[in-house]
Design a protein around this motif. Structure first.
Motif, PDB file in Angstrom:
ATOM      1  N   ARG A  12       0.825  -1.200   0.000  1.00  8.23           N
ATOM      2  CA  ARG A  12       0.000   0.000   0.000  1.00  8.23           C
ATOM      3  C   ARG A  12       0.868   1.261   0.000  1.00  8.23           C
ATOM      4  NH1 ARG A  12      -1.875   3.621   3.403  1.00  8.23           N
ATOM      5  NH2 ARG A  12      -0.724   2.696   5.122  1.00  8.23           N
TER       6      ARG A  12
ATOM      7  N   CYS B 291     -13.182   2.458  -6.074  1.00  9.14           N
ATOM      8  CA  CYS B 291     -11.748   2.706  -6.223  1.00  9.14           C
ATOM      9  C   CYS B 291     -11.093   2.897  -4.862  1.00  9.14           C
ATOM     10  CB  CYS B 291     -11.486   3.920  -7.119  1.00  9.14           C
ATOM     11  SG  CYS B 291     -12.358   5.412  -6.613  1.00  9.14           S
ATOM     12  N   SER B 292      -9.782   2.716  -4.844  1.00  9.30           N
ATOM     13  CA  SER B 292      -8.995   2.905  -3.627  1.00  9.30           C
ATOM     14  C   SER B 292      -8.822   4.398  -3.368  1.00  9.30           C
ATOM     15  CB  SER B 292      -7.629   2.240  -3.771  1.00  9.30           C
ATOM     16  OG  SER B 292      -6.872   2.878  -4.791  1.00  9.30           O
TER      17      SER B 292
ATOM     18  N   GLY C  25      -3.323   3.568  -7.933  1.00  9.49           N
ATOM     19  CA  GLY C  25      -4.339   2.941  -7.110  1.00  9.49           C
ATOM     20  C   GLY C  25      -5.193   2.010  -7.953  1.00  9.49           C
TER      21      GLY C  25
END
Length: 914
Positions: A412, A434-435, A421
């Protein structure tokens, strides 16, 4: 990092992504990772694998094998493995033919595997992504290939055992994971990674699947020594032994029941023996099981049974645990607070009427200080005051989970550092999940979302990119394709800023072939796009400049091969750019006489990556004509500092060189005419210098004639007369030799010279002039001086010119007229001082007298001193003038001392004898 790609990523970005963090490299093959570049706070866990052993095993199992198909995917890592296998297996090229599947889709691999020629084998190395760009796990690909293959499959990974491979020398992934977990635990406990030795899992004995050996008719006798065989089917007896025993036992029991009354005692005895045997069997299971068992009374916690494995897992001596209290006291002896907290929790749950089963993962510390983890599961036996507990060592599992969490966190952090991402687009609901990193890239708040319109396009997409975006997205959504997409596009963020993004991923289709979802990652490429645009503009400016200037602009690679030439090269060298780029080296056109010399000098600059400026060189035009160029260039290097080539320009200096040669010829002619003019000024003096010895010769000759007429002739007097005649003749010859030397043409040869001897040689030319002007000449040469290297005629001209100027400067002097010629050595130079007693030189004229056409005489061109200084400068010397404190002036001539290697210098004669 696990495997080579993650290891190389860590080596490149580790210091910036997580500086100072210990690193554990797992399964990073030394052929793919530069272990010399590992960080200092790192350790490794690897297994040695030799591709040659795979081929040797196949040939031992099937000696008549002539063809081996190697299954590899098309990812960068698999392409590297293709090169490794090809290189390391060259020794077998005369025995077998290696065919690689890495460029094929899995469907094509199935077709190839089903049509393998006789005497073939398939080597399943790895398959992460096929040639069509589709990603697979190894199990799915292997199952499909096994179903289609008409040849046995050799595998190299432990996880593939039992899934269709014959077997082989397996990479022990599970063993490496356990070792990695041990090393990670030591690092997490505070131990420096540098103190943990690298672990290398030795190559195990080959393991084979009995079912596949039988399927392909491979004899066990051909397997390598020490091979293990798994999945062997039991014999009829082994398979049905217990059933047969049960049937027989049942028959015996029936027989015993019939005769029960007669053998009641025997039956009881047998029952007792069977019970004892069952108890021993249960005890054996409890002791040999990897799980520990214990039974306790619920009311007082007294121990009813505790297996040896239970105490062994808890790291306490045998017979130590006999109750709940001793269990807690012995397992957690070092931290009373933790012990009491665990005791209250466990006893509360065990005594609660609402809880019939408890399950805990509990940490404890061993006597050596190591932290380990156990899983304790307890079940209360219904209707009884009894609690049965099991204990299992889960240290490796807990550590692996912790390592996985840390790996996820590092991933991450790496994603955040790399500015990318993940996202998933649900086409049915037009929702984008989405991140947080993707939201940051789109300039959205944490609770924001990417809005997608009816046309399946993001509303923030730049209008100029919508058409291209839609076309590429439709191509990826075509069921007949691979479903992969790679999009580069611009977005307009809420604050008005335009950013470049790149999204890559895969489209998922429904059973009916309709696109339902798109998953992928997004990365900010604004910096790269800006750099590309700047590079394009720079290259365009460079091209425009190169095509408009008259100089020949060029680029070459590290071997000197032209990679670019401007159009002006045709005007200068006669070749078009197409005739030179990729076909000619810069040194191919050097003049042949000096080609190797210039080539060596150029590549020395290449090796040192030096800039060079105005490097002169002669080249041959296409027509054969010589053209002279001045070359300037700068090195082109990559980010690692490796030389890629050079970029520069050539200036045509042919006309300038020709003009310089013409000037040199004119200078030589002017120097010669200056010598003639100097001698012309000395004509009267030279004539007088010749008349004296000639008159003496005539007088002595007449005297000799008269003496010879006498009887008897006085031979002694006659001999003296002849000696005088010879001396006068030598004196006249010396004057003539000096004149001839001064009038000699442009011989540029330089030699070792004595300045004292050189001055003596010119004295006959100026001696009489000095007498006429009533000037006394003093030669102050001192001790013998080292030689200088120069042109005799040119240096004689300088000295004569200085002497004549000094004589003329003293014509009007009322002081005693004296000319001093002094030779001395100072700071590696030989200096000649020409000192006169004239009126001196005006201070404002000391520099002007060396300028061409400047003169203080009523006659003359004013070229004597400029030519003299030019000659001295060409000898790396100096010439200047100073006024004397007592009147008059001194001209100083300084020439560098010549370094004589060996031999003998005759100062008096001015000759060098080597």
């Amino acid at each position: 990092p696990i495997a080579a790609p993650a290891a190389n990523f860590t080596l490149q970005f580790g210091d910036s992504a997580f500086p100072g963090t210990p690193v554990l490299f797992l399964s990073a093959d030394r052929r793919l990772v530069d272990f010399d570049s590992l960080p200092r706070n790192a350790t490794t866990v690897n297994q040695v694998s030799k591709t040659t052993e795979w081929i040797e095993d196949i040939l031992q199992m099937a000696p008549d094998t002539t063809s081996i198909a190697v299954v590899l995917g098309a990812s960068p890592t698999e392409l590297i493995w293709k090169e490794i296998i090809s290189r390391e297996c060259q020794a077998f090229k005369d025995r077998v033919t290696l065919t690689f599947f890495n460029g094929m889709s899995l469907d094509e691999m199935e077709r190839q595997a089903s049509a393998m020629p006789p005497h073939s084998f398939i080597l399943f190395a790895m398959l992460m992504r096929d040639g069509a760009g589709i990603t697979y796990d190894g199990y799915t690909a292997l199952e499909r290939l096994r179903a289609a293959a008409n040849a046995p499959i050799y595998g190299v990974h432990e996880s593939l055992t039992g899934r269709g491979i014959v077997g082989g020398r397996l990479l022990l992934d599970q063993t490496m994971g356990i070792l990695a977990a041990h090393s990670a635990a030591r690092i997490l406990s505070g131990e420096p990674a540098t103190s943990i030795p690298d672990k290398i899992v030795p190559t195990p004995a080959p393991v084979y699947d009995w079912r596949e050996l039988t399927r392909w008719g491979i004899s066990e006798a051909r397997l390598p020594a020490g091979s293990a065989i798994l999945f062997r089917e039991p014999t009829f007896w082994e398979r049905y032994r217990w059933r047969i025993v049960g049937i027989v036992s049942f028959s015996l029991i029936q027989t015993l029941l019939i005769f029960g009354l007669l053998v009641n005692l025997r039956k009881r005895r047998r029952a007792e023996q069977s019970l004892q045997q069952r108890n021993r069997y249960i005890e054996t299971i409890l002791e040999e099981s990897p799980i520990g068992f214990a039974a306790y009374a619920v009311d007082d916690g007294a121990g009813r049974f505790v297996s040896a494995r239970f105490e062994e897992i808890c790291r306490v001596p045998r017979g130590t645990i006999d109750s709940h209290d001793t269990f807690f006291d012995k397992v957690w002896p070092y931290n009373p607070d933790v012990r009491e907290q665990i005791r209250r929790r466990v006893i509360r749950d065990m005594t609660s009427s609402d809880v019939s089963r408890t399950h805990y993962d509990l940490p404890f510390q061993t006597a050596t200080g190591e932290t380990r983890y156990i899983n304790v599961t307890s079940i209360q036996v219904p209707g009884q005051d009894l609690m049965v507990s099991t204990v299992q060592d889960v240290t490796d599992h807990v550590r692996a989970q912790e390592a996985l969490r840390e790996s996820d966190e590092r991933l991450r952090l790496a994603a955040r550092a790399a500015e990318f991402g993940a996202f998933s687009f649900d086409r049915a609901g037009r929702q984008v999940f989405c991140s947080p990193e993707v939201l940051v890239l789109w300039g959205l708040p944490p609770d924001g979302s990417i809005i997608v319109g009816e046309d399946d396009l993001p509303e923030a997409l730049h209008p100029d990119d919508k058409g291209r975006f839609r076309t590429q997205l439709l191509a990826a959504a075509d069921p007949g394709g691979a479903g992969l997409f790679d999009l580069e596009y611009r977005i307009i963020r809420a604050d008005g800023e335009i950013r470049w993004l790149r999204s890559t991923g895969k489209v998922t289709f429904s059973a009916e072939g309709q696109p339902i979802r798109a998953d992928g990652i997004t990365q900010d490429i604004t910096k790269r796009k800006n750099a590309e645009e700047a590079l394009r503009l720079s290259e365009e400016r460079f091209r425009q400049v190169a095509e408009t200037v008259s100089d020949f602009v060029w680029e070459v690679d590290a071997q000197g091969l032209y990679t670019y030439t401007s159009p002006s090269v045709e005007k200068i060298l006669g070749y078009t750019p197409d005739e030179m780029v990729g076909k000619m080296h810069f040194y191919d056109l050097f003049v042949p006489d000096v080609r190797e010399q210039l080539k060596t000098a150029a590549f020395e600059a290449f090796e040192a990556q030096q800039r060079f400026h105005a490097f002169p060189n002669g080249n041959l035009r296409k027509c054969g004509e010589v053209v002279y160029l001045e070359t300037s260039g700068v090195p082109i290097v990559d980010e690692a500092g490796r030389l890629l080539g050079y970029r520069g320009a050539d200036t045509d200096i042919t006309d300038r060189c020709r003009a310089e040669m013409e000037v040199q010829l004119l200078r030589q002619e002017l120097t010669f005419f200056s010598r003639v003019a100097t001698l012309a000024e000395l004509t009267a003096s030279i004539a007088h210098e010749l008349n004296q010895p000639l008159a003496a010769i005539l007088a002595n000759a007449q005297a000799a004639l008269r003496l010879m007429q006498r009887e008897p002739t006085d031979m002694t007097e006659l001999r003296e007369i002849l000696i005088d005649i010879a001396d006068d003749d030598e004196r006249a010859a010396e004057v003539i030799r000096s004149m001839r030397s001064m009038l000699k043409g442009g011989d540029s040869k330089r030699q070792m010279l004595s300045l004292s001897a050189l001055i003596r040689d010119v004295m006959p030319l100026v001696r009489n002039e000095a007498l006429i002007k009533d000037v006394s000449i003093v030669l102050d040469f001192g001790s013998p001086m080292p030689p200088v290297k120069g042109n005799r005629i040119q240096l004689q001209q300088v000295i004569v010119n200085l002497i004549v100027n000094a004589l003329e400067a003293m014509e009007a002097s009322e002081h005693p007229r004296e000319l001093v010629l002094r030779i001395r050595e100072a700071d590696g130079e030989i200096l000649v001082d020409v000192e006169d007693s004239g009126s001196g030189i005006p201070e404002d004229k000391l520099d002007s007298i060396f300028q061409p056409f400047f003169t203080t005489k009523t006659s003359g061109l004013g070229m004597g001193l400029p030519l003299s200084r030019s000659i001295v400068y060409s000898h790396n010397g100096r010439l200047w003038a100073e006024n004397n404190p007592d009147g008059g002036a001194t001209f100083h001539l300084a020439l560098p001392v010549s370094q004589v290697a060996s031999g003998e210098w005759q100062v008096a004669r001015g000759e060098w004898h080597g």
